[in-house]
Design an enzyme around this catalytic site. Structure first.
Site, PDB file in Angstrom:
ATOM      1  N   ASN A 112      -1.951  -0.245   7.406  1.00 37.20           N
ATOM      2  CA  ASN A 112      -1.240  -1.523   7.502  1.00 37.20           C
ATOM      3  C   ASN A 112      -0.436  -2.067   6.547  1.00 37.20           C
ATOM      4  O   ASN A 112      -0.252  -3.292   6.413  1.00 37.20           O
ATOM      5  CB  ASN A 112      -2.419  -2.511   7.964  1.00 37.20           C
ATOM      6  CG  ASN A 112      -3.425  -2.479   7.028  1.00 37.20           C
ATOM      7  OD1 ASN A 112      -3.434  -2.084   6.009  1.00 37.20           O
ATOM      8  ND2 ASN A 112      -4.519  -3.249   7.288  1.00 37.20           N
TER       9      ASN A 112
ATOM     10  N   TYR B 101     -12.085  -2.974  -3.132  1.00 38.07           N
ATOM     11  CA  TYR B 101     -12.524  -3.106  -1.729  1.00 38.07           C
ATOM     12  C   TYR B 101     -14.023  -3.083  -1.757  1.00 38.07           C
ATOM     13  O   TYR B 101     -14.598  -2.762  -0.719  1.00 38.07           O
ATOM     14  CB  TYR B 101     -11.763  -2.070  -0.775  1.00 38.07           C
ATOM     15  CG  TYR B 101     -10.516  -2.370  -0.273  1.00 38.07           C
ATOM     16  CD1 TYR B 101     -10.407  -3.309   0.525  1.00 38.07           C
ATOM     17  CD2 TYR B 101      -9.263  -1.410  -0.483  1.00 38.07           C
ATOM     18  CE1 TYR B 101      -8.959  -3.616   0.974  1.00 38.07           C
ATOM     19  CE2 TYR B 101      -8.168  -1.548   0.069  1.00 38.07           C
ATOM     20  CZ  TYR B 101      -7.953  -2.679   0.630  1.00 38.07           C
ATOM     21  OH  TYR B 101      -6.772  -3.054   1.077  1.00 38.07           O
TER      22      TYR B 101
ATOM     23  N   HIS C 130      -1.758  -5.441   1.458  1.00 38.46           N
ATOM     24  CA  HIS C 130      -2.806  -6.391   1.345  1.00 38.46           C
ATOM     25  C   HIS C 130      -2.500  -7.602   0.689  1.00 38.46           C
ATOM     26  O   HIS C 130      -1.611  -7.763   0.026  1.00 38.46           O
ATOM     27  CB  HIS C 130      -3.909  -5.514   0.218  1.00 38.46           C
ATOM     28  CG  HIS C 130      -4.804  -6.458  -0.513  1.00 38.46           C
ATOM     29  ND1 HIS C 130      -5.912  -6.946   0.410  1.00 38.46           N
ATOM     30  CD2 HIS C 130      -4.845  -7.178  -1.353  1.00 38.46           C
ATOM     31  CE1 HIS C 130      -6.728  -7.712  -0.361  1.00 38.46           C
ATOM     32  NE2 HIS C 130      -6.107  -8.285  -1.228  1.00 38.46           N
TER      33      HIS C 130
ATOM     34  N   GLU D 234      -9.070 -10.976  -7.609  1.00 37.34           N
ATOM     35  CA  GLU D 234      -8.145  -9.868  -7.506  1.00 37.34           C
ATOM     36  C   GLU D 234      -6.809  -9.676  -8.540  1.00 37.34           C
ATOM     37  O   GLU D 234      -6.783  -9.179  -8.997  1.00 37.34           O
ATOM     38  CB  GLU D 234      -7.697  -9.674  -5.982  1.00 37.34           C
ATOM     39  CG  GLU D 234      -8.811  -9.273  -5.082  1.00 37.34           C
ATOM     40  CD  GLU D 234      -8.359  -9.387  -3.611  1.00 37.34           C
ATOM     41  OE1 GLU D 234      -9.264  -9.146  -2.722  1.00 37.34           O
ATOM     42  OE2 GLU D 234      -7.088  -9.823  -3.406  1.00 37.34           O
TER      43      GLU D 234
ATOM     44  N   LYS E 206       0.877  -1.172   0.039  1.00 32.83           N
ATOM     45  CA  LYS E 206       0.014   0.013  -0.130  1.00 32.83           C
ATOM     46  C   LYS E 206       0.777   1.293   0.016  1.00 32.83           C
ATOM     47  O   LYS E 206       2.356   1.197   0.202  1.00 32.83           O
ATOM     48  CB  LYS E 206      -1.002   0.113   1.015  1.00 32.83           C
ATOM     49  CG  LYS E 206      -1.769  -1.409   1.074  1.00 32.83           C
ATOM     50  CD  LYS E 206      -2.852  -1.185   2.359  1.00 32.83           C
ATOM     51  CE  LYS E 206      -3.626  -2.437   2.499  1.00 32.83           C
ATOM     52  NZ  LYS E 206      -4.722  -2.368   3.540  1.00 32.83           N
TER      53      LYS E 206
HETATM   54  P1  RTP Z   1      -6.693  -6.234   3.466  1.00 30.43           P
HETATM   55  O1  RTP Z   1      -8.033  -6.338   2.780  1.00 30.43           O
HETATM   56  O2  RTP Z   1      -6.088  -4.673   3.203  1.00 30.43           O
HETATM   57  O3  RTP Z   1      -5.351  -7.054   3.121  1.00 30.43           O
HETATM   58  O4  RTP Z   1      -6.643  -5.975   4.843  1.00 30.43           O
HETATM   59  P2  RTP Z   1      -7.554  -7.295   5.809  1.00 30.43           P
HETATM   60  O5  RTP Z   1      -8.111  -8.333   4.879  1.00 30.43           O
HETATM   61  O6  RTP Z   1      -6.807  -7.648   6.937  1.00 30.43           O
HETATM   62  O7  RTP Z   1      -8.735  -6.595   6.458  1.00 30.43           O
HETATM   63  P3  RTP Z   1     -10.079  -6.192   5.711  1.00 30.43           P
HETATM   64  O8  RTP Z   1     -11.375  -6.568   6.853  1.00 30.43           O
HETATM   65  O9  RTP Z   1     -10.215  -6.591   4.369  1.00 30.43           O
HETATM   66  O10 RTP Z   1     -10.066  -4.677   5.634  1.00 30.43           O
HETATM   67  C1  RTP Z   1      -9.724  -3.923   4.595  1.00 30.43           C
HETATM   68  C2  RTP Z   1      -8.833  -2.727   5.155  1.00 30.43           C
HETATM   69  O11 RTP Z   1      -9.842  -1.643   5.726  1.00 30.43           O
HETATM   70  C3  RTP Z   1      -9.215  -1.054   6.697  1.00 30.43           C
HETATM   71  N1  RTP Z   1      -9.922  -1.026   7.928  1.00 30.43           N
HETATM   72  N2  RTP Z   1     -10.053  -0.127   8.318  1.00 30.43           N
HETATM   73  N3  RTP Z   1     -11.041   1.362  10.725  1.00 30.43           N
HETATM   74  C4  RTP Z   1     -11.387   0.162  10.895  1.00 30.43           C
HETATM   75  O12 RTP Z   1     -11.876  -0.446  11.686  1.00 30.43           O
HETATM   76  C5  RTP Z   1     -10.838  -0.526   9.771  1.00 30.43           C
HETATM   77  N4  RTP Z   1     -11.136  -1.803   9.701  1.00 30.43           N
HETATM   78  C6  RTP Z   1     -10.493  -2.122   8.393  1.00 30.43           C
HETATM   79  C7  RTP Z   1      -7.715  -1.636   7.006  1.00 30.43           C
HETATM   80  O13 RTP Z   1      -6.814  -0.953   6.592  1.00 30.43           O
HETATM   81  C8  RTP Z   1      -7.858  -3.068   6.243  1.00 30.43           C
HETATM   82  O14 RTP Z   1      -6.620  -3.271   5.797  1.00 30.43           O
HETATM   83 MG    MG Z   2      -9.248  -7.884   3.256  1.00 22.63          MG
END
Ligand code: RTP
Ligand code: MG
Length: 148
Positions: free
Chosen positions: A112, A49, A115, A126, A9
């Site tokens: 973070n 997303y 991805h 994706e 990212k």
């Molecule tokens: P990613 O898709 O980016 O790999 O991250 P992930 O699977 O670990 O988490 P996901 O639930 O898919 O969430 C996508 C991205 O949204 C942001 N996020 N912010 N503020 C919040 O509560 C919150 N929750 C999620 C994070 O940057 C996450 O990577």
């Molecule tokens: Mg995710």
């Protein structure tokens, strides 16, 4: 052979973590089959997303992902989808285990670093969203089985 989509990212790029992050997947033994450096459009970010469209953080997530260049990658190997998620660590870098990318380099859930696809169906989706077939390289490193 299993493939996953990973993207460094904008924060990972800005902080100079590209080499460090690629190194972790290379030394683990996975094979890089797609790589590009790009400025993400709003359309691509919203599609990528899309599952989070109704979440309160969606607008800031899209704004962040489009805020600077991203390194998009496809990696290949047995079990690479789940293994990459382990190497990446938990969504919130504050609680991600030390030794994981997020655990070692982050503190903020909205920053973070990387991805990774979370399942075979999302990996498939994706990869085809971010790469054309012609952009993916079908190759195998010349490693003998006992070295790998
Ligand atoms: P990613 O898709 O980016 O790999 O991250 P992930 O699977 O670990 O988490 P996901 O639930 O898919 O969430 C996508 C991205 O949204 C942001 N996020 N912010 N503020 C919040 O509560 C919150 N929750 C999620 C994070 O940057 C996450 O990577
Ligand atoms: Mg995710």
């Amino acid at each position: 052979m299993e493939r996953t989509f990973l993207a460094i990212k904008p924060d990972g790029v800005q902080r100079g973590l590209v080499g460090e992050i690629i190194r972790r997947f290379e030394t683990k033994g996975f094979t890089l089959v797609g790589l590009k450096f790009l400025q993400v459009s709003k359309e691509l970010a919203e599609e990528h997303y899309g599952v989070h469209r109704e979440r309160p953080f969606f607008p800031s997530l899209v704004e962040f992902i489009t805020s600077g260049p991203v390194v998009a990658m496809v990696w290949e190997g047995d079990g690479v989808i789940a293994s990459a998620r382990k190497i990446i660590g938990a969504t919130n870098p504050l609680t991600a285990e030390p030794g994981t990318i997020r655990g070692d380099f982050g503190i903020n859930i909205g920053r973070n670093i990387i991805h990774g696809s979370d399942a075979p169906e999302t990996a498939q989706k994706e990869i085809s969203l971010w790469f054309t077939d012609a952009e993916l390289v079908n190759w195998q490193p010349h490693l003998t089985p006992w070295l790998h």
